[in-house]
Design a protein around this motif. Structure first.
Motif, PDB file in Angstrom:
ATOM      1  N   THR A  61       0.812  -1.219   0.000  1.00  0.00           N
ATOM      2  CA  THR A  61       0.000   0.000   0.000  1.00  0.00           C
ATOM      3  C   THR A  61       0.843   1.265   0.000  1.00  0.00           C
ATOM      4  O   THR A  61       0.596   2.180  -0.795  1.00  0.00           O
ATOM      5  N   ASN A  62       1.836   1.347   0.874  1.00  0.00           N
ATOM      6  CA  ASN A  62       2.657   2.560   0.962  1.00  0.00           C
ATOM      7  C   ASN A  62       3.348   2.874  -0.354  1.00  0.00           C
ATOM      8  O   ASN A  62       3.374   4.028  -0.801  1.00  0.00           O
ATOM      9  N   GLU A  63       3.909   1.875  -0.979  1.00  0.00           N
ATOM     10  CA  GLU A  63       4.612   2.087  -2.240  1.00  0.00           C
ATOM     11  C   GLU A  63       3.642   2.502  -3.345  1.00  0.00           C
ATOM     12  O   GLU A  63       3.938   3.421  -4.125  1.00  0.00           O
ATOM     13  N   VAL A  64       2.498   1.829  -3.416  1.00  0.00           N
ATOM     14  CA  VAL A  64       1.517   2.156  -4.454  1.00  0.00           C
ATOM     15  C   VAL A  64       0.991   3.578  -4.268  1.00  0.00           C
ATOM     16  O   VAL A  64       0.897   4.342  -5.231  1.00  0.00           O
ATOM     17  N   MET A  65       0.656   3.940  -3.041  1.00  0.00           N
ATOM     18  CA  MET A  65       0.139   5.285  -2.792  1.00  0.00           C
ATOM     19  C   MET A  65       1.198   6.350  -3.072  1.00  0.00           C
ATOM     20  O   MET A  65       0.887   7.408  -3.633  1.00  0.00           O
ATOM     21  N   SER A  66       2.440   6.086  -2.698  1.00  0.00           N
ATOM     22  CA  SER A  66       3.524   7.035  -2.984  1.00  0.00           C
ATOM     23  C   SER A  66       3.699   7.223  -4.481  1.00  0.00           C
ATOM     24  O   SER A  66       3.889   8.344  -4.956  1.00  0.00           O
ATOM     25  N   MET A  67       3.637   6.112  -5.226  1.00  0.00           N
ATOM     26  CA  MET A  67       3.747   6.201  -6.679  1.00  0.00           C
ATOM     27  C   MET A  67       2.591   6.990  -7.261  1.00  0.00           C
ATOM     28  O   MET A  67       2.779   7.803  -8.171  1.00  0.00           O
ATOM     29  N   LEU A  69       0.786   9.353  -5.765  1.00  0.00           N
ATOM     30  CA  LEU A  69       0.929  10.770  -5.424  1.00  0.00           C
ATOM     31  C   LEU A  69       2.040  11.449  -6.220  1.00  0.00           C
ATOM     32  O   LEU A  69       1.943  12.634  -6.535  1.00  0.00           O
ATOM     33  N   SER A  70       3.064  10.703  -6.578  1.00  0.00           N
ATOM     34  CA  SER A  70       4.172  11.291  -7.342  1.00  0.00           C
ATOM     35  C   SER A  70       3.896  11.307  -8.843  1.00  0.00           C
ATOM     36  O   SER A  70       4.660  11.890  -9.618  1.00  0.00           O
ATOM     37  N   GLY A  71       2.825  10.626  -9.270  1.00  0.00           N
ATOM     38  CA  GLY A  71       2.487  10.585 -10.691  1.00  0.00           C
ATOM     39  C   GLY A  71       3.169   9.471 -11.454  1.00  0.00           C
ATOM     40  O   GLY A  71       3.042   9.394 -12.679  1.00  0.00           O
ATOM     41  N   SER A  72       3.856   8.578 -10.753  1.00  0.00           N
ATOM     42  CA  SER A  72       4.573   7.513 -11.462  1.00  0.00           C
ATOM     43  C   SER A  72       3.785   6.208 -11.579  1.00  0.00           C
ATOM     44  O   SER A  72       4.227   5.288 -12.258  1.00  0.00           O
TER      45      SER A  72
END
Length: 78
Positions: A61-67, A69-72
């Motif tokens: 979850t953390n990695e997916v949400m960070s991606m 939010l960053s647009g990646s």
């Protein structure tokens, strides 16, 4: 947290294939152990949800949400 990732994907028009490992009677625990090892090896803090895009492990979850939010994230899904 699995629900959060599913809602995110559905909100951006992606219909993920979901495997509920807690409902797999014979191999569920073995799959969970393998996912925990995969997560630990990638620096992720959680084993589930284990998100794969195009066969490549992305993270939890953390990695997916960070991606997201960053647009990646979106370019990986196109």
């Amino acid at each position: 947290m699995c629900h959060t990732v599913k809602v995110l994907f559905e909100g951006i028009g992606v219909h993920p294939i979901v495997h509920e490992i807690d409902q797999i009677s014979n191999e569920g625990k073995n799959i969970e152990k393998a996912l925990m090892a995969l997560a630990a090896g990638s620096g992720s803090t959680a084993a589930v949800p284990a998100v794969f895009i195009g066969g490549a492990y992305v993270g939890s979850t953390n990695e997916v949400m960070s991606m997201h939010l960053s647009g990646s994230l979106l370019p990986l899904l196109l």
